[in-house]
Design an enzyme around this catalytic site. Structure first.
Site, PDB file in Angstrom:
ATOM      1  N   CYS A   1     -11.286  -2.928   8.511  1.00 48.29           N
ATOM      2  CA  CYS A   1     -11.648  -2.805   9.925  1.00 48.29           C
ATOM      3  C   CYS A   1     -12.406  -1.513  10.205  1.00 48.29           C
ATOM      4  O   CYS A   1     -12.110  -0.471   9.645  1.00 48.29           O
ATOM      5  CB  CYS A   1     -10.400  -2.844  10.807  1.00 48.29           C
ATOM      6  SG  CYS A   1      -9.716  -4.483  11.022  1.00 48.29           S
TER       7      CYS A   1
ATOM      8  N   LYS B   1       0.635 -11.154   8.394  1.00 54.78           N
ATOM      9  CA  LYS B   1      -0.437 -10.548   7.600  1.00 54.78           C
ATOM     10  C   LYS B   1      -0.075  -9.136   7.156  1.00 54.78           C
ATOM     11  O   LYS B   1      -0.198  -8.783   5.978  1.00 54.78           O
ATOM     12  CB  LYS B   1      -1.728 -10.516   8.413  1.00 54.78           C
ATOM     13  CG  LYS B   1      -2.823  -9.597   7.878  1.00 54.78           C
ATOM     14  CD  LYS B   1      -3.933  -9.455   8.888  1.00 54.78           C
ATOM     15  CE  LYS B   1      -5.002  -8.481   8.409  1.00 54.78           C
ATOM     16  NZ  LYS B   1      -4.608  -7.073   8.516  1.00 54.78           N
TER      17      LYS B   1
ATOM     18  N   PRO C   1      -7.898   8.046   7.767  1.00 55.75           N
ATOM     19  CA  PRO C   1      -7.875   8.767   6.497  1.00 55.75           C
ATOM     20  C   PRO C   1      -6.639   8.416   5.682  1.00 55.75           C
ATOM     21  O   PRO C   1      -5.606   8.049   6.222  1.00 55.75           O
ATOM     22  CB  PRO C   1      -7.858  10.240   6.920  1.00 55.75           C
ATOM     23  CG  PRO C   1      -7.262  10.230   8.289  1.00 55.75           C
ATOM     24  CD  PRO C   1      -7.698   8.938   8.916  1.00 55.75           C
ATOM     25  N   ILE C   2      -6.795   8.551   4.344  1.00 53.70           N
ATOM     26  CA  ILE C   2      -5.678   8.220   3.454  1.00 53.70           C
ATOM     27  C   ILE C   2      -4.991   9.477   2.935  1.00 53.70           C
ATOM     28  O   ILE C   2      -4.215   9.405   1.988  1.00 53.70           O
ATOM     29  CB  ILE C   2      -6.148   7.349   2.277  1.00 53.70           C
ATOM     30  CG1 ILE C   2      -7.159   8.115   1.413  1.00 53.70           C
ATOM     31  CG2 ILE C   2      -6.727   6.033   2.774  1.00 53.70           C
ATOM     32  CD1 ILE C   2      -7.359   7.483   0.054  1.00 53.70           C
ATOM     33  N   ASP C   3      -5.250  10.621   3.573  1.00 50.11           N
ATOM     34  CA  ASP C   3      -4.673  11.860   3.062  1.00 50.11           C
ATOM     35  C   ASP C   3      -3.153  11.832   3.045  1.00 50.11           C
ATOM     36  O   ASP C   3      -2.520  12.431   2.169  1.00 50.11           O
ATOM     37  CB  ASP C   3      -5.180  13.067   3.861  1.00 50.11           C
ATOM     38  CG  ASP C   3      -4.845  12.971   5.335  1.00 50.11           C
ATOM     39  OD1 ASP C   3      -5.003  11.881   5.899  1.00 50.11           O
ATOM     40  OD2 ASP C   3      -4.426  13.981   5.922  1.00 50.11           O
TER      41      ASP C   3
END
Length: 426
Positions: A123, A22, A129-131
């Site tokens: 999830c 996955k 965070p995507i920083d």
């Protein structure tokens, strides 16, 4: 809403085929955005997250064709063709279903010079965070704006340019986005402190088959020489090391003897070390890994860590297994906060677990009892399945849509090795 019903106490014995990974395929599919040619991925797992990714890519203009695999690889394959990009906007109604949707950001930006992606869902494990993704793209010259729940990114005139990306902490997703953006950037990109997970290696191997130039694959320092264009390719998705580890825990807790067909020992070395330490007999065979539980389970002390350390995605499954181990186990979660949401449900089944901050102390008990329990996320739901397989009586696991995101044909695979398990609708 579906639920899974398990009557515990049955020893697992037989062969369990390991599906395509996955966590690999959800990065490989967005890589199709990097070329106008077709990308074929063999060993495609049948998962809800794969369906969500297909839906998103279709929205962006990618045609997808799924067929039964030919040759030595059972299951399915998918051919993705992005001859033209119809949209550079990944909308909220699709992205909210799956965190990995953020992985279209780098490829869209690299190919089209712009991308607008909704902040992701998926999830409920901490903040995630995507920083780090955004900082990596800024290092390649991108201008980033956060507005109204969306990331808007634009490349400079002439496209992304090579640069130096140094991650302060290891991030799998940010490494994947950085790699996919850099393969079409002008000049050389150096990525320091890159994630080393097998899924990263799998992505790099696919990109190199498409014509990308990447040095240092498998190491924490990657050097990428940008290309003008990539071409199509055919790639076999790696086996799912987390699925394999999950079924190993199921075999262990039931005193079973299971061959994990297709599993690769190099991908899960630390998991195998800990399984052996817990008292299991592990043998690497020609067609997979055999797990034999022919002695009482023993407690462990382990901490999650980036690869090659113990994977955070295996913490919940090990906790369920260790609930019936002799002695006391201590688990420390160093990757994500709030990743002990399965603990109250395991306690409902009779487990003795105390959590303080990032540390969980598991005192082995003599037995578990069936109960109605609620899944909270993908790996937590699998921990409840594992516990239920060894529990006395019947367990019903609710919210099994979490399981469908990451485990292909779960009931079928477990039934084939002796589990009393069924899916119940409504």
């Amino acid at each position: 809403m579906d639920r899974i019903k398990i009557r515990g106490g049955h020893r697992l014995k037989g062969r369990i085929p390991v599906s395509g990974a996955k966590n690999a395929v959800l990065a490989l599919m967005p890589a199709s955005l990097l070329t106008s040619d077709s990308l074929t991925l063999i060993n495609l797992p049948r998962l809800a997250d794969v369906d969500s990714c297909c839906h998103l890519l279709n929205e962006l203009g990618v045609s997808t064709m799924v067929a039964r695999s030919k040759g030595d690889h059972p299951g399915r394959e998918i051919t993705l063709t992005a001859d033209t990009i119809a949209s550079t906007v990944a909308p909220y109604d699709i992205v909210r279903k799956m965190r990995a949707s953020i992985l279209v950001l780098g490829p869209l930006l690299a190919r089209e010079g712009e991308a607008t992606v909704s902040l992701p869902g998926g999830c409920a494990i901490g903040n995630r965070p995507i920083d780090l993704h955004l900082r990596a793209l800024e290092a390649l010259g991108a201008e980033i704006e956060l507005t109204a729940g969306y990331v808007r990114a634009r490349a400079p005139d002439g496209g992304l340019r090579g640069g130096i990306i140094s991650f302060p902490v290891v991030s799998v997703g940010a490494t994947e986005n950085a790699i996919m953006a850099a393969v079409l950037a002008r000049g050389e990109t150096v990525i320091n402190n890159a994630a080393r997970e097998p899924e990263i290696v799998d992505l790099c191997q696919c990109l190199m088959a498409m014509g990308a130039k990447i040095d240092g694959v498998g190491n924490s320092r990657l050097v990428i020489h940008g290309c003008d264009r990539l071409h199509g390719a055919t790639h076999v998705v790696m086996p799912d090391r987390i699925e394999a580890g999950s079924y190993a825990c199921a075999a262990a807790i039931t005193g079973g003897d299971v061959l994990l067909q297709g599993a690769r020992s190099a991908d899960m070395a630390e998991v195998l070390v800990e399984l052996k330490e817990s008292g299991l007999n592990i043998s690497v065979e020609e067609d997979g890994i055999r797990v034999q539980a022919d002695a009482p389970l023993k407690g462990l002390t382990l901490s999650t860590a980036p690869f090659p350390g113990f994977p955070t995605d295996m913490q919940a499954q090990f906790m369920a297994m260790l609930a019936l181990a002799q002695g006391t186990s201590v688990l420390t979660e160093t990757i994500f906060e709030n990743r002990y949401m399965h603990v109250p449900e395991l306690v409902r089944m009779g487990a003795d677990i105390q959590v303080k901050g990032r540390v969980a102390v598991v005192k082995g008990v003599s037995g578990l009892v069936g109960a109605e329990v609620m899944a909270t996320d993908l790996r937590a739901s699998m921990s409840l399945i594992i516990a239920a397989l060894a529990a006395e009586g019947e367990t019903q696991v609710h919210r099994v849509y979490h399981l469908d995101r990451g485990y292909e044909r779960l009931e079928e695979k477990l039934s084939a090795v002796g589990a009393d398990i069924e899916r119940v609708g409504g």
